[in-house]
Design an enzyme around this catalytic site. Structure first.
Site, PDB file in Angstrom:
ATOM      1  CB  SER A 198      -0.982   0.025   1.175  1.00 33.49           C
ATOM      2  OG  SER A 198      -0.308   0.215   2.389  1.00 33.49           O
ATOM      3  CE  LYS A 253      -2.623   2.164   4.869  1.00 33.25           C
ATOM      4  NZ  LYS A 253      -2.355   1.314   3.746  1.00 33.25           N
TER       5      LYS A 253
END
Length: 131
Positions: free
Chosen positions: A28, A70
């Site tokens: 990701s 993230k």
């Protein structure tokens, strides 16, 4: 206002120590960090300032057992809107809503030591839904 379906910031566990080593699993955050990278993370307190563009360790109130790496996009009610650098993988705020930032990534230790690259998206590009 609690937008986390009954769970709030207080229900999200923080980091036990000031410094943590984290191992990345999954794609990701590619190309910034890759599966298998080891990161040095510093715990952030409630008063710590987290800025858009920071790479962080975060938890979602709706999934407190999930610890994710993230990039912060912006502050929102209930925490921060975080997204991965790989737009094809949506295990981020687009799926789980606002996140609670528990640590800021300081360095990549292995296998390629160094500071993390800046956001690979073009300046001004924001794929997240409006606040």
């Amino acid at each position: 206002m609690n937008t986390s379906g009954g769970r709030g910031r207080r229900d999200v566990p923080g980091l036990a120590t000031r410094w943590v080593l984290a191992r990345v699993t999954g794609p990701s955050m590619a190309p910034t960090v890759r599966h298998g990278d080891r990161l040095l993370v510093r715990r952030v307190g409630r008063a710590a300032r987290v800025r858009p563009g920071d790479v962080v360790l975060a938890r979602f109130p709706t999934r407190p057992e999930l610890l994710v790496v993230k990039r912060v996009r912006r502050a929102v009610p209930g925490g921060h809107w975080v997204e991965g650098d790989n737009p094809l993988v949506t295990d981020d705020s687009r799926a789980f809503g606002p996140a609670v930032v528990v640590g800021r990534v300081v360095l990549r230790l292995r296998p390629r030591p160094g500071r993390l690259a800046p956001d690979p998206r073009q300046p001004g590009e924001d794929l997240s839904p409006p606040a």
